[in-house]
Motif scaffolding. Structure first.
Motif, PDB file in Angstrom:
ATOM      1  N   SER A   8       0.822  -1.210   0.000  1.00 49.42           N
ATOM      2  CA  SER A   8       0.000   0.000   0.000  1.00 49.42           C
ATOM      3  C   SER A   8       0.854   1.257   0.000  1.00 49.42           C
ATOM      4  O   SER A   8       0.581   2.208  -0.747  1.00 49.42           O
ATOM      5  N   TYR A   9       1.879   1.292   0.845  1.00 46.29           N
ATOM      6  CA  TYR A   9       2.779   2.451   0.852  1.00 46.29           C
ATOM      7  C   TYR A   9       3.426   2.641  -0.520  1.00 46.29           C
ATOM      8  O   TYR A   9       3.539   3.765  -1.013  1.00 46.29           O
ATOM      9  N   VAL A  12       0.801   4.044  -2.956  1.00 43.51           N
ATOM     10  CA  VAL A  12       0.448   5.428  -2.662  1.00 43.51           C
ATOM     11  C   VAL A  12       1.584   6.368  -3.061  1.00 43.51           C
ATOM     12  O   VAL A  12       1.341   7.462  -3.593  1.00 43.51           O
ATOM     13  N   GLY A  15       1.396   6.645  -6.768  1.00 39.39           N
ATOM     14  CA  GLY A  15       0.265   7.501  -7.109  1.00 39.39           C
ATOM     15  C   GLY A  15       0.561   8.964  -6.868  1.00 39.39           C
ATOM     16  O   GLY A  15       0.175   9.835  -7.663  1.00 39.39           O
ATOM     17  N   ALA A  16       1.257   9.263  -5.791  1.00 37.72           N
ATOM     18  CA  ALA A  16       1.619  10.654  -5.508  1.00 37.72           C
ATOM     19  C   ALA A  16       2.566  11.191  -6.575  1.00 37.72           C
ATOM     20  O   ALA A  16       2.448  12.353  -6.998  1.00 37.72           O
ATOM     21  N   TYR A  47      -5.561   2.891 -11.241  1.00 42.89           N
ATOM     22  CA  TYR A  47      -6.133   3.937 -10.394  1.00 42.89           C
ATOM     23  C   TYR A  47      -6.909   3.335  -9.223  1.00 42.89           C
ATOM     24  O   TYR A  47      -6.848   3.825  -8.099  1.00 42.89           O
ATOM     25  N   VAL A  50      -4.485   2.020  -6.547  1.00 42.60           N
ATOM     26  CA  VAL A  50      -3.910   3.115  -5.771  1.00 42.60           C
ATOM     27  C   VAL A  50      -4.940   3.647  -4.773  1.00 42.60           C
ATOM     28  O   VAL A  50      -4.612   3.918  -3.615  1.00 42.60           O
ATOM     29  N   GLY A  51      -6.196   3.769  -5.192  1.00 39.49           N
ATOM     30  CA  GLY A  51      -7.250   4.219  -4.280  1.00 39.49           C
ATOM     31  C   GLY A  51      -7.494   3.255  -3.144  1.00 39.49           C
ATOM     32  O   GLY A  51      -7.663   3.661  -1.986  1.00 39.49           O
ATOM     33  N   ALA A  53      -5.313   1.190  -1.960  1.00 39.66           N
ATOM     34  CA  ALA A  53      -4.132   1.282  -1.092  1.00 39.66           C
ATOM     35  C   ALA A  53      -4.246   2.476  -0.160  1.00 39.66           C
ATOM     36  O   ALA A  53      -3.894   2.391   1.022  1.00 39.66           O
ATOM     37  N   GLY A  54      -4.753   3.596  -0.671  1.00 41.22           N
ATOM     38  CA  GLY A  54      -4.962   4.764   0.185  1.00 41.22           C
ATOM     39  C   GLY A  54      -5.975   4.491   1.276  1.00 41.22           C
ATOM     40  O   GLY A  54      -5.779   4.871   2.439  1.00 41.22           O
ATOM     41  N   LEU A  57      -4.382   2.382   3.969  1.00 38.58           N
ATOM     42  CA  LEU A  57      -3.500   3.138   4.860  1.00 38.58           C
ATOM     43  C   LEU A  57      -4.295   3.985   5.843  1.00 38.58           C
ATOM     44  O   LEU A  57      -3.859   4.178   6.990  1.00 38.58           O
TER      45      LEU A  57
END
Length: 71
Positions: A8-9, A12, A15-16, A47, A50-51, A53-54, A57
């Motif tokens: 997840s990190y 993210v 994605g950032a 996408y 990534v969502g 994973a956010g 977190l």
């Protein structure tokens, strides 16, 4: 659960960086690599991952608040 958090990190952070490229240079790396139009399904999957994973977190932070011991 540790491997999920590490993945997840990583997602993210990726994605950032993609959003940084979009914001600074108007360049969508995911669309460039995985395509747009008919092949946009792969971009949507990226996408979505990534969502998710956010969200993971956020859940991880609520359950295992690393700053809890500072109070």
């Amino acid at each position: 659960m540790k491997i999920t958090t590490i993945i997840s990190y990583s997602l993210v952070i990726i994605g950032a960086l993609v959003w940084l490229l979009v914001g600074l240079f108007d360049f969508n790396l995911v669309a460039f690599v995985f395509g747009t139009g008919a092949s946009a399904m792969f971009s949507r999957i990226i996408y979505s991952l990534v969502g998710i994973a956010g969200l993971w977190l956020i859940f991880y932070w609520v359950v295992y608040n690393p700053f809890r011991h500072l109070n």
